[in-house]
Design a protein around this motif. Structure first.
Motif, PDB file in Angstrom:
ATOM      1  N   GLN A 153       0.914  -1.271  -0.068  1.00 24.39           N
ATOM      2  CA  GLN A 153       0.101  -0.046   0.092  1.00 24.39           C
ATOM      3  C   GLN A 153       0.693   1.141   0.009  1.00 24.39           C
ATOM      4  O   GLN A 153       0.456   2.530   0.155  1.00 24.39           O
ATOM      5  CB  GLN A 153      -0.953   0.071   1.377  1.00 24.39           C
ATOM      6  N   PHE A 154       2.215   1.122   0.024  1.00 24.21           N
ATOM      7  CA  PHE A 154       3.049   2.368   0.059  1.00 24.21           C
ATOM      8  C   PHE A 154       3.523   2.639  -1.395  1.00 24.21           C
ATOM      9  O   PHE A 154       3.464   1.697  -2.193  1.00 24.21           O
ATOM     10  CB  PHE A 154       4.207   1.956   0.854  1.00 24.21           C
ATOM     11  N   VAL A 201       8.254   8.607   1.441  1.00 22.63           N
ATOM     12  CA  VAL A 201       7.529   7.544   1.481  1.00 22.63           C
ATOM     13  C   VAL A 201       5.991   8.099   1.648  1.00 22.63           C
ATOM     14  O   VAL A 201       5.879   8.932   2.432  1.00 22.63           O
ATOM     15  CB  VAL A 201       7.772   6.421   2.438  1.00 22.63           C
ATOM     16  N   ARG A 202       4.910   7.544   1.161  1.00 20.66           N
ATOM     17  CA  ARG A 202       3.446   7.819   1.059  1.00 20.66           C
ATOM     18  C   ARG A 202       2.792   6.476   1.139  1.00 20.66           C
ATOM     19  O   ARG A 202       3.245   5.475   0.693  1.00 20.66           O
ATOM     20  CB  ARG A 202       2.955   8.660  -0.147  1.00 20.66           C
ATOM     21  N   TRP A 203       1.545   6.703   2.362  1.00 22.16           N
ATOM     22  CA  TRP A 203       0.694   5.529   2.420  1.00 22.16           C
ATOM     23  C   TRP A 203      -0.483   5.899   2.247  1.00 22.16           C
ATOM     24  O   TRP A 203      -1.092   7.053   2.721  1.00 22.16           O
ATOM     25  CB  TRP A 203       1.038   5.051   4.368  1.00 22.16           C
ATOM     26  N   PRO A 226       2.993  11.173   6.888  1.00 18.10           N
ATOM     27  CA  PRO A 226       4.250  10.501   7.306  1.00 18.10           C
ATOM     28  C   PRO A 226       4.285  10.552   8.953  1.00 18.10           C
ATOM     29  O   PRO A 226       4.736   9.478   9.589  1.00 18.10           O
ATOM     30  CB  PRO A 226       5.352  10.999   6.604  1.00 18.10           C
ATOM     31  N   LEU A 259      10.671  -1.569   5.454  1.00 16.28           N
ATOM     32  CA  LEU A 259       9.869  -0.486   4.597  1.00 16.28           C
ATOM     33  C   LEU A 259      11.226   0.390   4.212  1.00 16.28           C
ATOM     34  O   LEU A 259      10.845   0.767   2.835  1.00 16.28           O
ATOM     35  CB  LEU A 259       9.147   0.265   5.546  1.00 16.28           C
TER      36      LEU A 259
END
Length: 871
Positions: free
Chosen positions: A632-633, A655-657, A666, A682
């Protein structure tokens, strides 16, 4: 419908053949001797054939049955020969026919013994033979008094009487010799042996009837000669019937053992009646000898039994003495007493164990030495044993009590009391001093619920005590949790032994701070717990928590010749209605964790919001793990530009979720990822993906670099350096293109190991940068130790440019310092044009921020490959 292989066919055929033979013999109206010879011969041959066939079929499955059937089959054939010869040899007094029939009887008896599958020692075999002789002799004496004496009177010669009666008497002796073994057999072929015994009995009775008829010069009765054929037909049918499993019949053995004595008693009674009736005649030598032999044999048996009894009594006494010696050699005290407790005899071990002499105790009562509280229970147990005196089973009971030794101490003991054999109303008691075992049990119980380092109650005791208090609690019951701040560094610096010594000191200080009614325990590690059990104002528990903090931090601990200053983080939770003990302790733990998060050396009282925060963090950690598995990242790239030319020189991977369609900032998940350790996989995924993307852009002739942020856990991961090297190799990205960023705090915490890992990265050719430069307190010192290529000015400095003279001066100083050290200086957070102009005037060469370019997906970066960024 009956099939030919049906097991019922052979018995039916045997019965049919026998019936036809009997009918033929009777219809011919021949003499009884001839009729018996025909019927007996046919029946015996049928039995022999059936037994021999059955022996072949059972040879592989049951050897005793097969061998017994063969022997009995052979005996039937020989007996058939004797029966066939009898009508033609009546001229001889003791004919060959009698010899054949006697031999057949003996062989049939042997087959019955083999089928019974019994083996006896020589002494048991001799007893069976003597019992058989007593039975046969008694029956002969009974028969003599009833009828045989008249037959003897009509016989002209005593020798003829003896010779004629000898074969059936031998058969009678053989039959009685076999009967006990067969009746007490537990073999699966015992039914076959029993049928063989029936055939033996029938042959013996038929032989006796024929002998009496011969002596009286008369024709034998038809019933006498037909017994043997009927028995043979039954014997022929038994191997083909269902196999009956033998049952355990102990009563049969007792009855069999009493039969000889019963027959002797009947014979003696018959003789007395005969003598009392006045029908005595001249004594017959053979009968007198037979009677005397029975008496002598009984006397011998009595002598043997008496000798055996004497030997058994000696063995019993020897066993008692050996048992007593064995018990006393193990430290037990053995004595006998009556049911009133009066000691009759006692072993010498009592002096060693309890300090009393034997003479001092014999004749006295055991209750004088037993603790008064234990006396009633022992008296009840002794009365119960006395009431069960008629029970044949050995009564026994286990008694635990306290016994007073000669020095006045009460010793815990365990005793086993049993009824003593021998007819006396006495008990045999074995007593053991279990003082050492009791002390060991107490020690084990103490160790089970107490901590070995501090001596305080442990977690198990604290949990049990909390449940007990809450089950009948008063108001304001509270649980306090305390954690020693910085204790881990003590173990790492001076060792675990010194750490345990410090824990002992801390426990003594805490014990002095709590009240006598409160329960202080070591929860585990460097954590302690206090249960405030008394009611009262809630402020009392908070005040106690404050005293605990002061007790820990009021002065340093002396460990390994050095002073160690520690503080404490304390959490307090109060019991509410229907709150389980586990939830109360959890709440105190949550409050303590909150205190530690806020810097320690403080007291936090639990609030419901704390638990909600903890649950949210746990849920977030679970969602993070699921997001990593489900990919999902995503990665966004923020360009870093040359402020003079506006050319993009590098991109920083961020990084984005996306949790479904919801974007998670974040700052909401990176902390949880760091705490749970998920930041390591991650970050590895971000490294590999970003290296692959940048390598693809560089393959399109675009000279661009990559920047990545490192976390503390990532640097300390076991294969961190190898992971970076593998990512560069797999993507083909040159090491000099990759810049890894660390914040100043990471250089301060565990500095030696961190600098070692970063130096290994620098050796690979990777460039290093210090992110958020200027917010720490040890930057300049570490710039000297670590070969850094770049420093990045924290956005908090850039935000004040043009508004705050102090921040403007500090930013100018950082830029000048970077130039003097030959480092690349990157300004972060550029959002206003005046900030950009001031940075250019200061000589800052690189920058990034929303004014320059916002973070974008990989396809947005692709457009930068064809156009230039205009500011």
């Amino acid at each position: 419908m009956i099939r030919w292989r049906d097991p019922r066919v052979p018995p039916a055929a045997a019965a049919a053949a026998g019936a036809m033979a009997f009918a033929a013999a009777l219809l011919t109206e021949s003499p009884a001797l001839v009729t018996g010879a025909v019927a007996g011969g046919v029946a015996a041959l049928i039995a022999a054939a059936s037994l021999l066939i059955a022996s072949v079929k059972q040879a592989a499955t049951h050897r005793p049955a097969a061998m017994g059937a063969r022997w009995m089959g052979g005996g039937a054939i020989i007996w058939t020969a004797g029966v066939a010869l009898r009508p033609f040899t009546e001229s001889f007094v003791d004919s060959f026919a009698d010899m054949f029939m006697l031999l057949g009887t003996v062989i049939t008896a042997s087959g019955a013994l083999v089928a019974a599958d019994r083996r006896f020692p020589a002494r048991a075999a001799l007893r069976h033979l003597t019992d058989a002789y007593l039975c046969a002799a008694s029956l002969f004496l009974i028969g003599w008094m009833v009828a045989l004496r008249h037959v003897y009177a009509e016989t002209a010669d005593a020798a003829v009487f003896t010779l004629v009666m000898l074969p059936p008497l031998v058969g009678l002796l053989v039959t009685f010799a076999v009967i006990p073994s067969v009746l007490t057999s537990r073999s699966s072929s015992w039914l076959l042996g029993l049928a063989g015994v029936g055939a033996l009995a029938a042959m013996t009775v038929a032989g006796m009837a024929t002998a009496v008829a011969r002596l009286m010069d008369a024709e034998p009765q038809l019933w006498g000669v037909m017994l043997a054929p009927v028995a043979f037909l039954l014997l022929a049918a038994v191997p083909w019937g269902p196999r009956v499993k033998p049952a355990n019949r102990p009563a049969v053995g007792h009855v069999v053992a009493l039969v000889p004595l019963a027959l002797v008693a009947v014979a003696a009674g018959t003789l007395l009646v005969h003598q009392a009736g006045g029908r005595t005649g001249p004594p017959v030598t053979g009968v007198v000898v037979l009677g005397v032999s029975v008496v002598l044999l009984l006397l011998v048996r009595l002598f043997v039994v008496s000798a055996t009894n004497v030997r058994l009594r000696g063995l019993v006494k020897l066993s008692e003495r050996q048992l007593r010696d064995l018990a006393e050699s193990t430290g037990d005290v053995v004595f006998t007493c009556d049911y009133e407790g009066v000691v009759r005899e006692i072993g010498a071990g009592v002096e060693v164990t309890y300090g009393y002499s034997q003479e001092e105790l014999v004749g006295g009562s055991i209750f004088d030495y037993i603790h008064p509280e234990d006396v009633p229970g022992i008296q009840v147990a002794m009365r119960a044993m006395n009431l069960e005196e008629d029970n044949t089973a050995p009564g026994a009971c286990l008694i635990a009590c306290r016994v007073r030794a000669a020095d006045g101490t009460w010793r815990p003991t365990e005793s086993v009391a049993t009824r003593r054999a021998g007819g006396e109303d006495l008990m045999l008691v074995t007593t053991r001093d279990v003082s050492d075992e009791e002390a060991l049990r107490n020690q084990v119980a103490h160790l089970t619920f107490h901590d070995g380092v501090t001596g305080l109650p442990n977690r198990a005791y604290f949990e049990e005590r909390t449940r007990e208090v809450l089950s009948g609690r008063t108001a304001n019951v509270a649980v306090i949790f305390l954690d020693l701040d910085g204790f881990t560094s003590v173990n790492d610096s001076v060792g675990h032994a010194s750490g345990d010594y410090l824990l002992g000191q801390a426990a003594r200080r805490l014990r002095g701070a709590v009240r006598a009614d409160d329960t202080l325990a070591r929860w585990g590690g460097d954590e302690f717990a206090v249960l405030v059990e008394t009611g009262g104002d809630a402020q009392l528990a908070v005040d106690l928590a404050e005293r605990l903090v002061r007790a820990v931090s009021q002065e340093p601990f002396r460990v390994a010749d050095r002073d160690v200053a520690l503080t404490a983080s304390v959490g307090v939770a109060f019991a509410e209605d229907d709150v389980p003990a586990g939830d109360l302790m959890r709440n105190a733990d949550v409050a303590m964790a909150r205190s530690k998060e806020l810097g320690g050396r403080r007291v936090e009282v639990f609030a419901a919001q704390m638990h909600a925060d903890v649950m949210r963090r746990l849920e977030l950690a679970a969602d993070l793990q699921r997001a990593l598995i489900e990919q999902q990242f995503a990665i966004e790239y923020q360009p870093v530009v040359d402020l003079a030319t506006s050319r993009v020189t590098a991109v920083e991977a961020l990084v984005r979720w996306w949790r479904g369609s919801v974007f998670v900032p974040p700052e909401q998940f990176l902390g949880a990822a760091e705490d749970t350790g998920l930041i390591v996989p991650l970050s590895e995924w971000i490294l590999r993906e970003a290296c692959r993307e940048v390598a693809a852009w560089r393959a399109s002739s675009w000279d661009i670099g990559l920047s990545l942020n490192l976390s503390a856990r990532q640097i300390m991961a076991p294969r961190f350096v190898e992971t970076v090297e593998e990512a560069l190799t797999e993507s083909g990205l040159p090491a000099s293109v990759l810049t890894l960023e660390v914040i100043e705090e990471m250089l301060v915490e565990d500095a030696e190991e961190t600098i070692k890992r970063l130096s290994e990265l620098r050796a690979l050719g990777v460039r290093l940068a210090i992110d958020d430069f200027g917010t720490g307190y040890a930057s300049l010192a570490f710039l000297r130790q670590l070969p850094v290529d770049m420093i990045k000015i924290d956005p908090s400095f850039v935000s004040g440019l043009g508004k705050d003279d102090t921040l403007t001066l500090l930013t100018r100083t950082i830029v000048r310092l970077g130039h003097d050290l030959g480092l690349i200086v990157v300004a972060e957070g550029i959002e206003r044009p005046e900030q950009l102009e001031l940075l250019k005037q200061m000589g800052c060469t690189r920058g990034q921020g929303f004014l320059v370019a916002r973070p974008m997906a990989a396809r947005g970066v692709d457009s930068l490959m064809r156009t230039s960024l205009t500011v």
